[in-house]
Design an enzyme around this catalytic site. Sequence first.
Site, PDB file in Angstrom:
ATOM      1  N   ARG A 110       0.843  -1.206   0.000  1.00 26.12           N
ATOM      2  CA  ARG A 110       0.000   0.000   0.000  1.00 26.12           C
ATOM      3  C   ARG A 110       0.877   1.255   0.000  1.00 26.12           C
ATOM      4  NH1 ARG A 110      -2.142   0.389   6.291  1.00 26.12           N
ATOM      5  NH2 ARG A 110      -0.296   1.492   7.020  1.00 26.12           N
ATOM      6  N   GLY A 111       0.213   2.406   0.024  1.00 29.09           N
ATOM      7  CA  GLY A 111       0.892   3.691   0.217  1.00 29.09           C
ATOM      8  C   GLY A 111       2.004   3.973  -0.780  1.00 29.09           C
ATOM      9  N   ILE A 112       3.090   4.498  -0.248  1.00 25.35           N
ATOM     10  CA  ILE A 112       4.211   4.921  -1.095  1.00 25.35           C
ATOM     11  C   ILE A 112       4.830   3.718  -1.820  1.00 25.35           C
ATOM     12  CG2 ILE A 112       6.529   5.949  -1.023  1.00 25.35           C
ATOM     13  CD1 ILE A 112       5.505   7.701   1.334  1.00 25.35           C
TER      14      ILE A 112
ATOM     15  N   ASP B  88       6.014  -7.648   1.161  1.00 21.11           N
ATOM     16  CA  ASP B  88       5.362  -7.095   2.357  1.00 21.11           C
ATOM     17  C   ASP B  88       5.121  -8.242   3.335  1.00 21.11           C
ATOM     18  OD1 ASP B  88       3.638  -5.404   4.156  1.00 21.11           O
ATOM     19  OD2 ASP B  88       3.718  -4.038   2.439  1.00 21.11           O
TER      20      ASP B  88
ATOM     21  N   ASP C 131       8.637 -10.867   6.062  1.00 17.03           N
ATOM     22  CA  ASP C 131       8.937  -9.852   7.068  1.00 17.03           C
ATOM     23  C   ASP C 131      10.423  -9.509   6.904  1.00 17.03           C
ATOM     24  OD1 ASP C 131       9.711  -8.485   9.359  1.00 17.03           O
ATOM     25  OD2 ASP C 131       8.288  -9.553  10.635  1.00 17.03           O
TER      26      ASP C 131
ATOM     27  N   ASN D 250      11.668   0.463   1.173  1.00 15.39           N
ATOM     28  CA  ASN D 250      10.601   1.410   1.482  1.00 15.39           C
ATOM     29  C   ASN D 250       9.858   1.060   2.772  1.00 15.39           C
ATOM     30  OD1 ASN D 250       8.175   3.285   0.848  1.00 15.39           O
ATOM     31  ND2 ASN D 250       7.279   1.225   0.979  1.00 15.39           N
TER      32      ASN D 250
ATOM     33  N   LEU E  91       6.418  10.737  22.950  1.00 13.64           N
ATOM     34  CA  LEU E  91       7.474  11.613  23.461  1.00 13.64           C
ATOM     35  C   LEU E  91       8.526  10.724  24.132  1.00 13.64           C
ATOM     36  CD1 LEU E  91       5.377  14.496  25.068  1.00 13.64           C
ATOM     37  CD2 LEU E  91       6.440  14.416  22.797  1.00 13.64           C
TER      38      LEU E  91
ATOM     39  N   TYR F  60      11.855   7.166  15.509  1.00  8.78           N
ATOM     40  CA  TYR F  60      11.744   7.230  14.042  1.00  8.78           C
ATOM     41  C   TYR F  60      12.868   8.094  13.467  1.00  8.78           C
ATOM     42  CZ  TYR F  60       9.198   7.901   9.570  1.00  8.78           C
ATOM     43  OH  TYR F  60       8.810   7.945   8.255  1.00  8.78           O
TER      44      TYR F  60
ATOM     45  N   THR G  93      -0.982   9.855   2.556  1.00  6.06           N
ATOM     46  CA  THR G  93      -1.148   8.395   2.593  1.00  6.06           C
ATOM     47  C   THR G  93      -2.123   8.042   3.712  1.00  6.06           C
ATOM     48  OG1 THR G  93       0.619   8.072   4.203  1.00  6.06           O
ATOM     49  CG2 THR G  93       1.245   7.958   1.873  1.00  6.06           C
TER      50      THR G  93
HETATM   51  P1  NAI Z   1       2.441   2.614   5.081  1.00  5.11           P
HETATM   52  O1  NAI Z   1       2.307   2.278   6.536  1.00  5.11           O
HETATM   53  O2  NAI Z   1       1.218   2.995   4.325  1.00  5.11           O
HETATM   54  O3  NAI Z   1       3.151   1.391   4.309  1.00  5.11           O
HETATM   55  C1  NAI Z   1       4.283   0.737   4.823  1.00  5.11           C
HETATM   56  C2  NAI Z   1       4.269  -0.699   4.335  1.00  5.11           C
HETATM   57  O4  NAI Z   1       5.406  -1.357   4.912  1.00  5.11           O
HETATM   58  C3  NAI Z   1       3.019  -1.461   4.807  1.00  5.11           C
HETATM   59  O5  NAI Z   1       2.404  -2.126   3.730  1.00  5.11           O
HETATM   60  C4  NAI Z   1       3.582  -2.427   5.828  1.00  5.11           C
HETATM   61  O6  NAI Z   1       2.842  -3.661   5.910  1.00  5.11           O
HETATM   62  C5  NAI Z   1       4.995  -2.641   5.324  1.00  5.11           C
HETATM   63  N1  NAI Z   1       5.868  -3.173   6.379  1.00  5.11           N
HETATM   64  C6  NAI Z   1       5.950  -2.744   7.660  1.00  5.11           C
HETATM   65  N2  NAI Z   1       6.802  -3.526   8.351  1.00  5.11           N
HETATM   66  C7  NAI Z   1       7.267  -4.456   7.479  1.00  5.11           C
HETATM   67  C8  NAI Z   1       8.162  -5.552   7.606  1.00  5.11           C
HETATM   68  N3  NAI Z   1       8.739  -5.851   8.770  1.00  5.11           N
HETATM   69  N4  NAI Z   1       8.412  -6.305   6.512  1.00  5.11           N
HETATM   70  C9  NAI Z   1       7.821  -6.038   5.332  1.00  5.11           C
HETATM   71  N5  NAI Z   1       6.968  -5.009   5.156  1.00  5.11           N
HETATM   72  C10 NAI Z   1       6.677  -4.241   6.226  1.00  5.11           C
HETATM   73  O7  NAI Z   1       3.549   3.753   5.028  1.00  5.11           O
HETATM   74  P2  NAI Z   1       3.863   4.845   3.884  1.00  5.11           P
HETATM   75  O8  NAI Z   1       3.294   6.132   4.332  1.00  5.11           O
HETATM   76  O9  NAI Z   1       3.540   4.327   2.542  1.00  5.11           O
HETATM   77  O10 NAI Z   1       5.452   4.951   4.060  1.00  5.11           O
HETATM   78  C11 NAI Z   1       6.386   4.271   3.257  1.00  5.11           C
HETATM   79  C12 NAI Z   1       7.785   4.723   3.654  1.00  5.11           C
HETATM   80  O11 NAI Z   1       7.874   6.129   3.546  1.00  5.11           O
HETATM   81  C13 NAI Z   1       8.148   4.386   5.097  1.00  5.11           C
HETATM   82  O12 NAI Z   1       9.519   4.043   5.177  1.00  5.11           O
HETATM   83  C14 NAI Z   1       7.897   5.696   5.820  1.00  5.11           C
HETATM   84  O13 NAI Z   1       8.649   5.803   6.998  1.00  5.11           O
HETATM   85  C15 NAI Z   1       8.334   6.693   4.765  1.00  5.11           C
HETATM   86  N6  NAI Z   1       7.795   8.041   4.927  1.00  5.11           N
HETATM   87  C16 NAI Z   1       6.447   8.301   4.802  1.00  5.11           C
HETATM   88  C17 NAI Z   1       5.984   9.594   4.919  1.00  5.11           C
HETATM   89  C18 NAI Z   1       4.536   9.959   4.769  1.00  5.11           C
HETATM   90  O14 NAI Z   1       4.205  11.156   4.869  1.00  5.11           O
HETATM   91  N7  NAI Z   1       3.635   9.026   4.506  1.00  5.11           N
HETATM   92  C19 NAI Z   1       6.911  10.713   5.193  1.00  5.11           C
HETATM   93  C20 NAI Z   1       8.289  10.325   5.297  1.00  5.11           C
HETATM   94  C21 NAI Z   1       8.697   9.042   5.155  1.00  5.11           C
END
Ligand code: NAI
Length: 446
Positions: A216-218, A237, A260, A287, A295, A352, A387
Site C-alpha cells: 500500500r501507500g508509497i 510485504d 517480514d 521502502n 514523546l 523514528y 497516505t
Molecule cells: P504505510 O504504513 O502505508 O506502508 C508501509 C508498508 O510497509 C506497509 O504495507 C507495511 O505492511 C509494510 N511493512 C511494515 N513492516 C514491514 C516488515 N517488517 N516487513 C515487510 N513489510 C513491512 O507507510 P507509507 O506512508 O507508505 O510509508 C512508506 C515509507 O515512507 C516508510 O519508510 C515511511 O517511513 C516513509 N515516509 C512516509 C511519509 C509519509 O508522509 N507518509 C513521510 C516520510 C517518510
Amino acid sequence: MTDTYTRIVSQGLGKDVARRLGLPQPVELRRHAPGAPLVIGPVLVNGDSLGADDLATALLGWGLDVRRNALPKEKLGAVILVLDAVQHPDDLGKQILTVAASLRDLSPNGRIITVSRTPHSASTPASAAARQGVDGMLRSLAKELRSGATANGVLLAEDIATTAPSALGAVRFFLSGRSAYVDGQFLTVTSASGSMPADVDKPLQGKVAVVTGAARGIGAAIARTLYRDGAKVVVVDIPAAGDHLAAVANQVHGTALQLDITRDDAGARIIEHAVERHGRLDIVVHNAGITRDRLLANMDEGRWQSVIAVNIAAQLRINEVLLASEHFKDAPRIISVASTSGIAGNRGQTNYGASKGGVIGMVRATAPLMESFGGTINAVAPGFIETEMTAKMPFAIREAARRLNSLKQGGLPVDVAEAIAFLATEPAGGINGGVLRVCGQQLVGA
Ligand code: NAI
C-alpha cells in the site's frame, strides 16, 4: 487522502476568495504523464561559460525551445542558471541579476535550475564562498516562487562536465513533471558514470526491481512507477498484507513475496525470489517502514526497538547480503526511503528520527562499496505525503503539516516514487551517496 482545499483554491471563485483573505494558495502541480512535454515553454539557458554552451546544445538535441537570452515579456517554461565557472561571490550578482526580471515571465509550474560546482571541492575560500552562495541563493529563490514553480540545483564534482550523463539526467528530472514536489533541493553528481537510456519513456526496460513495503501507500506507488518505466517488479510485504500485496503484484504484472524484512534470511530470500522468478536483480528499494510515536519521556523499549528493527537494522542486514552476492554486481541500485524527520527532527519521533537519520548515515557509508562494482545507493527523504498514515493524523496537525512548505500542499505517493525511479535509471549512475528530499521545501527545521 484528498486535498480538497487545494482543488477549491486552484481555480475560479475559490482562487479569488483565498487571495483576498490572504489564505495559502496551492495550485495543482504539473506531474509526469507519458507522452507529455518535458517542459511547457521555452528554456532560457543563462551563462557564458563553455559549460553553458555545451548544456544549451544538449538541450537543443532534446528538441527543447532553447534561448540564450530572454526576450522581453516572453513566457518561459524554465530558466537554467549555469554557474559552473564562478570564482568569487562578486561573480554571482553579475550573472544572476541578468535573469531576475525574467522570473516574472516564468510560467505556472515553471522551473529554475542552477548548475554549479560542489563547495567542498573548491580550491580557494573565495570560490568556496561563491559556490556555497549558490546554495543559499537557490533555497531562498525557491521560497519566492509561486504557482507551483520550483527551484532546484545540480552540483557537479570538480572534473564533471555540465553534459555528463547524470548532469543531464538531473537537469531532465528537475525540468520534468517527475520532480513536481521536489523544491529547494540539490542533486550532486559525483562521477561521470551513467548513460542516457535507449528509450526515455521506458528507462528501466530489462531491469528487475524489488520494492519492500509495497502492499500500500508509497511502496505501491513505487512499484507502479517502476513498472510504468519498464522494470519487472517484485513486491514485498508482511504475510498479513498478503491480499493487498497480491493485488499490487497483479497491477504491475510482477510477483509477490510475502516476507517480514526483519527476518535473518530476508536478504537471501529476496535474491533467491528475484533470480529464480525473473533471472536477475538490479534494483532494491527499501521502502518498508513503521512509526511508533511517543514523546521520549514516555517511550518504551518495544516502541523504540521495533522502529529501529524495521526502518534501519533490516536494511543494513539485507544490504550486507546484497553486497556479497554475485547476483548483485551488474551496476546495481539501492534506494532507501528516509524521512525529513531524520534530518530536521519531529516531536514525538525520537525513535523514528534515529532510524531515518540512520538510513542517511548508512547510505553515505555504503556508497563507496557500491561504487566498486559500478553501483549506486541513495536515499529519498519524503516530507508530508498524502497516505493512509498521514490521513489518520488529527485534523489541525495534518493541515499545518500539509501547508508548511513552499508549495503549500502535501505530496502524493507518486512524487516519492518518481524520485526513486529516477535514481534507479542509467542517467543517475553518477549520483551516489546522496539524499534527495521530496518535501515541497518544508519550512520547519533544517
Ligand atoms: P504505510 O504504513 O502505508 O506502508 C508501509 C508498508 O510497509 C506497509 O504495507 C507495511 O505492511 C509494510 N511493512 C511494515 N513492516 C514491514 C516488515 N517488517 N516487513 C515487510 N513489510 C513491512 O507507510 P507509507 O506512508 O507508505 O510509508 C512508506 C515509507 O515512507 C516508510 O519508510 C515511511 O517511513 C516513509 N515516509 C512516509 C511519509 C509519509 O508522509 N507518509 C513521510 C516520510 C517518510
